[in-house]
Design a protein around this motif. Structure first.
Motif, mmCIF file in Angstrom:
data_model
loop_
_atom_site.group_PDB
_atom_site.id
_atom_site.type_symbol
_atom_site.label_atom_id
_atom_site.label_comp_id
_atom_site.label_asym_id
_atom_site.label_seq_id
_atom_site.Cartn_x
_atom_site.Cartn_y
_atom_site.Cartn_z
ATOM 1 N N ALA A 169 0.869 -1.225 -0.050
ATOM 2 C CA ALA A 169 0.132 -0.045 0.021
ATOM 3 C C ALA A 169 0.883 1.054 0.116
ATOM 4 C CB ALA A 169 -0.866 -0.072 1.311
ATOM 5 N N ILE A 170 1.188 1.790 -0.991
ATOM 6 C CA ILE A 170 1.975 2.945 -1.335
ATOM 7 C C ILE A 170 1.479 4.354 -0.783
ATOM 8 C CG2 ILE A 170 3.098 4.214 -3.120
ATOM 9 C CD1 ILE A 170 3.785 1.279 -2.563
ATOM 10 N N GLY A 171 2.389 5.029 -0.215
ATOM 11 C CA GLY A 171 2.127 6.391 0.636
ATOM 12 C C GLY A 171 2.295 7.564 -0.450
ATOM 13 N N LEU A 172 1.742 8.722 0.015
ATOM 14 C CA LEU A 172 2.054 9.980 -0.643
ATOM 15 C C LEU A 172 3.495 10.299 -0.341
ATOM 16 C CD1 LEU A 172 0.795 12.574 -1.772
ATOM 17 C CD2 LEU A 172 0.686 13.339 0.625
ATOM 18 N N ASP A 173 4.163 10.636 -1.389
ATOM 19 C CA ASP A 173 5.668 10.829 -1.303
ATOM 20 C C ASP A 173 6.040 11.918 -0.474
ATOM 21 O OD1 ASP A 173 5.234 12.982 -3.189
ATOM 22 O OD2 ASP A 173 7.053 12.470 -4.259
ATOM 23 N N SER A 174 7.244 12.048 -0.095
ATOM 24 C CA SER A 174 7.875 13.186 0.747
ATOM 25 C C SER A 174 7.644 14.470 0.319
ATOM 26 C CB SER A 174 9.229 12.866 1.316
ATOM 27 O OG SER A 174 9.996 12.452 0.289
ATOM 28 N N PHE A 180 1.156 11.348 -6.658
ATOM 29 C CA PHE A 180 0.582 10.697 -5.803
ATOM 30 C C PHE A 180 -0.692 11.188 -5.139
ATOM 31 C CE2 PHE A 180 5.149 9.632 -6.534
ATOM 32 C CZ PHE A 180 5.059 8.265 -6.670
ATOM 33 N N GLU A 181 -1.404 12.080 -5.649
ATOM 34 C CA GLU A 181 -2.880 12.338 -4.923
ATOM 35 C C GLU A 181 -3.648 11.293 -4.791
ATOM 36 O OE1 GLU A 181 -6.027 15.514 -6.203
ATOM 37 O OE2 GLU A 181 -4.590 15.280 -7.343
ATOM 38 N N GLY A 182 -4.229 11.097 -3.605
ATOM 39 C CA GLY A 182 -4.998 10.098 -3.196
ATOM 40 C C GLY A 182 -4.341 8.868 -2.558
#
Length: 221
Positions: A169-174, A180-182
């Motif tokens: 489950a990939i996260g919003l990048d730093s 990576f919206e959403g």
């Protein structure tokens, strides 16, 4: 972190000589980011030896493995040269990589998924190890695709592998990139659907508890 693919060449550098001065890795409880210095590949047990018992999980780029009583489970099946890994430790310990390869280990090739369920890889990720899953009482087969969602956004997917399966489950990048919206942020609730290969139906899945996303989190579902 890069926007394009390229090769780094080190000039006037003295590499560590593993045959001379042995490199010692000092692990602490929790997440440790380590290199793997050899060109070949080794299974976790082969590379870590007796130190495997101190390791809860290993995490690579979009792949992970969990150390269970029945052995390692997940899509990360080998350390590979030119790669780095998160080692999740259950104790403080020091180790050196075995370095003697049988030549049999290789990294499992993760199957490509349909374009509708692809996701981007950022510098933040978590893994949900699916221990068991059924649709109308029938166990999934290896053509069924498990998809992780944050709201309506696909944030990870993996084909069921007939045993405990790691779904990223990939996260919003730093950098909070618009790409990576959403994607996931701390505290978001993750849900799952399965693309049932036998019917083509996208099935909402119920889990045994709420699944809260944290960066580098590892959960068993």
């Amino acid at each position: 972190k890069t926007s394009d693919a390229f090769t780094i060449e080190h000039a006037d550098a003295d590499p560590i000589n593993y045959d001379g001065d042995e490199v010692v890795y000092s692990m602490h409880v929790g997440n440790n980011l380590i290199s793997y210095p050899f060109q070949g590949a080794q299974s976790p047990d082969e590379a870590l030896g007796d130190n495997s018992s101190n390791v809860y999980a290993l995490v690579g780029e979009g792949i992970a493995t969990l150390n269970t009583e029945d052995g390692w489970v997940g899509s990360l099946t080998a350390f590979e040269g030119e790669r780095g890994y998160w080692l999740v430790s259950e104790a403080d310990f020091n180790f050196t990589f075995n370095g003697t390869s049988s030549g049999l280990a290789r990294q499992l090739e993760v199957r490509s998924v349909p374009a509708s369920y692809e996701y981007l890889q950022s510098d933040k990720q978590a893994f949900f190890f699916i221990e068991s899953a059924t649709i109308r009482g029938q166990i999934l087969d290896n053509e069924d695709l498990i998809i992780a969602y944050n709201g309506d956004q696909v944030v990870g997917s993996r084909y069921w592998n007939n045993e405990i399966t790691d779904v990223p489950a990939i996260g919003l990048d730093s950098d909070n990139s618009d790409l990576f919206e959403g994607y996931c942020q701390e505290g978001d609730l993750i849900t799952f659907k399965v693309l049932d290969a036998s019917s083509g139906e996208l099935v909402d899945m119920d889990t045994n508890n709420d699944l809260v996303w944290t960066n580098m989190g590892i959960s068993i579902v």
